[in-house]
Design an enzyme around this catalytic site. Structure first.
Site, PDB file in Angstrom:
ATOM      1  N   ARG A 143       8.008  -9.134   5.484  1.00 47.12           N
ATOM      2  CA  ARG A 143       7.720  -7.763   5.054  1.00 47.12           C
ATOM      3  C   ARG A 143       8.116  -6.759   6.128  1.00 47.12           C
ATOM      4  O   ARG A 143       8.397  -5.601   5.813  1.00 47.12           O
ATOM      5  CB  ARG A 143       6.216  -7.604   4.774  1.00 47.12           C
ATOM      6  CG  ARG A 143       5.741  -8.330   3.533  1.00 47.12           C
ATOM      7  CD  ARG A 143       4.311  -7.939   3.227  1.00 47.12           C
ATOM      8  NE  ARG A 143       4.155  -6.509   3.346  1.00 47.12           N
ATOM      9  CZ  ARG A 143       3.051  -5.891   3.752  1.00 47.12           C
ATOM     10  NH1 ARG A 143       1.978  -6.591   4.032  1.00 47.12           N
ATOM     11  NH2 ARG A 143       2.994  -4.595   3.858  1.00 47.12           N
ATOM     12  N   ARG A 191       0.801  -1.214   0.000  1.00 47.69           N
ATOM     13  CA  ARG A 191       0.000   0.000   0.000  1.00 47.69           C
ATOM     14  C   ARG A 191       0.846   1.281   0.000  1.00 47.69           C
ATOM     15  O   ARG A 191       0.525   2.254  -0.676  1.00 47.69           O
ATOM     16  CB  ARG A 191      -0.929  -0.016   1.218  1.00 47.69           C
ATOM     17  CG  ARG A 191      -1.812   1.206   1.277  1.00 47.69           C
ATOM     18  CD  ARG A 191      -2.811   1.137   2.407  1.00 47.69           C
ATOM     19  NE  ARG A 191      -3.378   2.441   2.650  1.00 47.69           N
ATOM     20  CZ  ARG A 191      -4.448   2.925   2.043  1.00 47.69           C
ATOM     21  NH1 ARG A 191      -5.088   2.196   1.151  1.00 47.69           N
ATOM     22  NH2 ARG A 191      -4.887   4.138   2.309  1.00 47.69           N
ATOM     23  N   ILE A 250      -8.963   1.561  14.561  1.00 47.86           N
ATOM     24  CA  ILE A 250      -8.340   2.098  13.343  1.00 47.86           C
ATOM     25  C   ILE A 250      -8.773   1.306  12.101  1.00 47.86           C
ATOM     26  O   ILE A 250      -9.150   1.891  11.094  1.00 47.86           O
ATOM     27  CB  ILE A 250      -6.787   2.073  13.436  1.00 47.86           C
ATOM     28  CG1 ILE A 250      -6.308   2.668  14.766  1.00 47.86           C
ATOM     29  CG2 ILE A 250      -6.148   2.764  12.230  1.00 47.86           C
ATOM     30  CD1 ILE A 250      -6.415   4.153  14.892  1.00 47.86           C
ATOM     31  N   CYS A 254      -1.767  -5.173   3.125  1.00 52.55           N
ATOM     32  CA  CYS A 254      -2.389  -6.127   4.046  1.00 52.55           C
ATOM     33  C   CYS A 254      -3.911  -6.072   3.926  1.00 52.55           C
ATOM     34  O   CYS A 254      -4.493  -4.998   3.774  1.00 52.55           O
ATOM     35  CB  CYS A 254      -2.036  -5.776   5.487  1.00 52.55           C
ATOM     36  SG  CYS A 254      -0.423  -6.316   6.006  1.00 52.55           S
ATOM     37  N   ASP A 262      -0.812  -1.453  15.327  1.00 52.87           N
ATOM     38  CA  ASP A 262       0.186  -2.430  14.878  1.00 52.87           C
ATOM     39  C   ASP A 262       0.708  -3.307  16.013  1.00 52.87           C
ATOM     40  O   ASP A 262       1.501  -4.219  15.769  1.00 52.87           O
ATOM     41  CB  ASP A 262       1.365  -1.712  14.193  1.00 52.87           C
ATOM     42  CG  ASP A 262       0.991  -1.199  12.808  1.00 52.87           C
ATOM     43  OD1 ASP A 262      -0.098  -1.538  12.316  1.00 52.87           O
ATOM     44  OD2 ASP A 262       1.800  -0.445  12.229  1.00 52.87           O
ATOM     45  N   ASP A 303      -9.492   8.287  -0.248  1.00 51.44           N
ATOM     46  CA  ASP A 303     -10.230   9.552  -0.334  1.00 51.44           C
ATOM     47  C   ASP A 303      -9.490  10.716   0.331  1.00 51.44           C
ATOM     48  O   ASP A 303      -9.505  11.839  -0.158  1.00 51.44           O
ATOM     49  CB  ASP A 303     -11.638   9.391   0.271  1.00 51.44           C
ATOM     50  CG  ASP A 303     -11.618   8.837   1.679  1.00 51.44           C
ATOM     51  OD1 ASP A 303     -10.735   8.000   1.980  1.00 51.44           O
ATOM     52  OD2 ASP A 303     -12.466   9.238   2.497  1.00 51.44           O
ATOM     53  N   LEU A 304      -8.807  10.445   1.440  1.00 52.53           N
ATOM     54  CA  LEU A 304      -8.142  11.540   2.166  1.00 52.53           C
ATOM     55  C   LEU A 304      -6.946  12.079   1.384  1.00 52.53           C
ATOM     56  O   LEU A 304      -6.655  13.274   1.412  1.00 52.53           O
ATOM     57  CB  LEU A 304      -7.704  11.079   3.560  1.00 52.53           C
ATOM     58  CG  LEU A 304      -8.834  10.529   4.441  1.00 52.53           C
ATOM     59  CD1 LEU A 304      -8.289   9.998   5.756  1.00 52.53           C
ATOM     60  CD2 LEU A 304      -9.876  11.617   4.703  1.00 52.53           C
TER      61      LEU A 304
HETATM   62  C1  UD1 Z   1       0.144   3.304   8.440  1.00 49.65           C
HETATM   63  C2  UD1 Z   1       1.131   2.219   8.768  1.00 49.65           C
HETATM   64  C3  UD1 Z   1       0.418   0.993   9.307  1.00 49.65           C
HETATM   65  C4  UD1 Z   1      -0.475   1.386  10.484  1.00 49.65           C
HETATM   66  C5  UD1 Z   1      -1.388   2.548  10.122  1.00 49.65           C
HETATM   67  C6  UD1 Z   1      -2.165   3.073  11.315  1.00 49.65           C
HETATM   68  C7  UD1 Z   1       2.954   2.558   7.226  1.00 49.65           C
HETATM   69  C8  UD1 Z   1       3.732   2.050   6.051  1.00 49.65           C
HETATM   70  N1  UD1 Z   1       1.874   1.865   7.573  1.00 49.65           N
HETATM   71  O1  UD1 Z   1      -0.707   2.799   7.418  1.00 49.65           O
HETATM   72  O2  UD1 Z   1       1.399   0.034   9.713  1.00 49.65           O
HETATM   73  O3  UD1 Z   1      -1.253   0.260  10.855  1.00 49.65           O
HETATM   74  O4  UD1 Z   1      -0.614   3.643   9.599  1.00 49.65           O
HETATM   75  O5  UD1 Z   1      -1.320   3.438  12.342  1.00 49.65           O
HETATM   76  O6  UD1 Z   1       3.320   3.535   7.845  1.00 49.65           O
HETATM   77  N2  UD1 Z   1      -8.204   5.980   5.615  1.00 49.65           N
HETATM   78  C9  UD1 Z   1      -9.267   6.463   4.898  1.00 49.65           C
HETATM   79  N3  UD1 Z   1      -9.031   7.168   3.751  1.00 49.65           N
HETATM   80  C10 UD1 Z   1      -7.764   7.402   3.298  1.00 49.65           C
HETATM   81  C11 UD1 Z   1      -6.669   6.931   4.053  1.00 49.65           C
HETATM   82  C12 UD1 Z   1      -6.921   6.210   5.207  1.00 49.65           C
HETATM   83  O7  UD1 Z   1     -10.425   6.258   5.276  1.00 49.65           O
HETATM   84  O8  UD1 Z   1      -7.614   8.051   2.262  1.00 49.65           O
HETATM   85  C13 UD1 Z   1      -8.473   5.217   6.864  1.00 49.65           C
HETATM   86  C14 UD1 Z   1      -7.960   3.785   6.811  1.00 49.65           C
HETATM   87  O9  UD1 Z   1      -8.893   2.934   6.184  1.00 49.65           O
HETATM   88  C15 UD1 Z   1      -7.814   3.481   8.280  1.00 49.65           C
HETATM   89  C16 UD1 Z   1      -7.390   4.825   8.877  1.00 49.65           C
HETATM   90  O10 UD1 Z   1      -7.746   5.804   7.907  1.00 49.65           O
HETATM   91  O11 UD1 Z   1      -9.060   3.108   8.819  1.00 49.65           O
HETATM   92  C17 UD1 Z   1      -5.927   4.949   9.195  1.00 49.65           C
HETATM   93  O12 UD1 Z   1      -5.171   4.590   8.073  1.00 49.65           O
HETATM   94  P1  UD1 Z   1      -3.765   5.258   7.771  1.00 49.65           P
HETATM   95  O13 UD1 Z   1      -3.284   5.993   8.964  1.00 49.65           O
HETATM   96  O14 UD1 Z   1      -3.849   5.988   6.491  1.00 49.65           O
HETATM   97  O15 UD1 Z   1      -2.862   3.965   7.570  1.00 49.65           O
HETATM   98  P2  UD1 Z   1      -1.625   3.797   6.591  1.00 49.65           P
HETATM   99  O16 UD1 Z   1      -0.933   5.091   6.424  1.00 49.65           O
HETATM  100  O17 UD1 Z   1      -2.040   3.040   5.386  1.00 49.65           O
END
Ligand code: UD1
Length: 430
Positions: free
Chosen positions: A409, A102, A339, A126, A317, A134-135
């Protein structure tokens, strides 16, 4: 496909060197696309995700060389990697590469900021919830980007003259979208203010590196980040911060098996909430000159309730690993995941080891069983798989964990680090 065989029952005693953080290394590597100069990163962990990102950056034109291995007891644990993206040769990140991880979606920020356009496949990673983008789209749009989704790709273009500074308040905290917006804003015209930004230490680490490259960022690590755009960024040398998830995982392993271990090259302040939960469960935790000492002798494990939250809350995590620990507690505990909606795939695997866990919505109720018994189990995602390994260390008899590519990973030299502390863990290749 490799499996990991564990014979449980041994206490852990010794020293475990903590690697550089995967979740810091990935955005730092991506930041190298923002400059035509050399970005040198030290303490980069040797992980499958890092190797995958090296391939992705290479596709955009980065010239990458690895050297300066830090040797310890004959083994190399960390690497220094030089990244030079003199010219961006492609602004497309194809599905075949992005679908594997991702975080590779995050190249959209630097590509858009430096080249004015990016075409990036919607991500994979994962299977722990839907994780939309969207964000990212809303945030980049606030900087003037025009974004369309077409055929599984996100097509982003900057207006003539480049991105412009803007104000964006995240409706929900996102680590990845904060990284991307911060990177994109470094080269925008004018000032950007990001509200409700992720406060994770990896965001502050990225900002520190970007500032060393000439960016003007203040407030990273707090909920409001201000970025004053600059015309270009230069090279820099930066050391990746310690992996707080690896630190917490091994601390929980010691709490589970009993023993006395020094976690070296790490910092307690990166994971205060998790360490406090482990303390309440019954382990003694103290800070040393180079890291953290975790001791648990004799006493049983107490039940502790936790709720996952963005930093500085309890990290999602470490949720699976903490559930592993709670299966051996002397009572009933509750773990609530806020989360990711689907992050309980380890529950049925822990049950195979004898754990008693029931799910109700986003909350798991764990009735401590005191005693786990080894069994064949399957790794389902990165953090879930390591919870099975540490549960296996504390279970009686043999546990065989399959699909360990998930572990590769995110956990550098897991078997070696544990074996050195007296665990019986080996990789079995079929
Ligand atoms: C990062 C970490 C991951 C960790 C997660 C939360 C890395 C490489 N990965 O993942 O290990 O578990 O932070 O601490 O740093 N969301 C939306 N829209 C978006 C983006 C996110 O709804 O555009 C939601 C996701 O579905 C989730 C939440 O926001 O429910 C948090 O996700 P996010 O903090 O973005 O996780 P990652 O950055 O992918």
């Amino acid at each position: 496909m490799d499996r990991i065989r564990i014979v449980g029952g041994n206490q852990l005693h010794g020293v475990i060197p903590i690697s550089g953080a995967k979740n810091a290394a990935l955005p730092l590597m991506i930041a190298s696309l923002l400059t035509d100069d050399t970005l040198t990163l030290e303490n980069v962990p040797h992980l499958a995700d890092v190797e995958q990102l090296i391939r992705i950056l290479g596709n955009h034109g980065a010239d990458i060389s690895v050297n300066g291995r830090r040797e310890r007891q004959g083994e190399s644990y960390a690497r220094t990697i030089h990244f030079i993206s003199r010219n961006i040769v492609s602004t497309t990140a194809p599905y075949e590469l992005v679908s594997k991880m991702r975080a590779s979606f995050w190249v959209i920020g630097p590509l858009l900021a430096r080249e004015g356009k990016a075409r990036v496949s919607l991500p994979g990673g994962c299977a722990i919830g839907t994780r939309p983008v969207d964000l990212f789209i809303e945030g980049l749009t606030a900087l003037g980007a025009n974004i369309e989704i077409d055929g599984g790709y996100v097509n982003a273009t900057a207006p003539e003259g480049g991105l412009t500074g803007g104000r964006y308040v995240f409706p929900k905290v996102s680590v990845g979208a904060t990284h991307v917006l911060m990177m994109a804003a470094t080269l925008a015209n004018g000032t950007t203010v990001i509200g409700n930004a992720a406060r994770e230490p990896e965001v502050a680490d990225l900002a520190k590196c970007l500032n060393a490259m000439g960016a003007k960022i203040t407030g990273a690590g707090t909920g409001t980040i201000t970025i004053e755009g600059v015309r270009s960024l230069s090279g820099a040398r930066h050391r990746v911060l310690p992996d707080r998830i690896e630190t917490g995982t091994y601390a929980m392993a010691v709490a589970m098996t009993g023993g006395d271990v020094i976690l070296e090259d790490t910092e307690a302040s990166l994971l205060d909430t998790a360490l406090e939960a482990i303390r309440r469960a019954g382990a003694e935790i103290s800070e040393t000159n180079s890291g953290i000492r975790v001791v648990r002798n004799g006493a049983g494990i107490r039940p502790v309730d936790i709720v996952t939250d963005p930093f500085p809350g309890f990290p999602t995590d470490l949720q699976a690993q903490f559930m592993g620990l709670m299966t051996k507690s002397s009572g009933v505990s509750h773990i609530t995941e806020t989360i990711f909606e689907n992050r309980f795939m380890h529950v049925q695997e822990l049950a195979r080891l004898g754990a008693k866990i029931s799910l109700s919505g986003q909350t798991a109720k764990i009735e401590g069983v005191g005693r786990l018994k080894g069994a064949p189990v399957m790794a389902t995602d990165l953090r879930a798989s390591v919870s099975l390994v540490i549960a296996g260390l504390a279970a009686e008899g043999e546990t065989m964990v399959s699909r360990v590519y998930h572990l590769d990973r995110g956990f550098e030299r897991l078997e070696e680090k544990l074996t050195r502390c007296g665990a019986h863990v080996e990789r079995v290749s079929d």
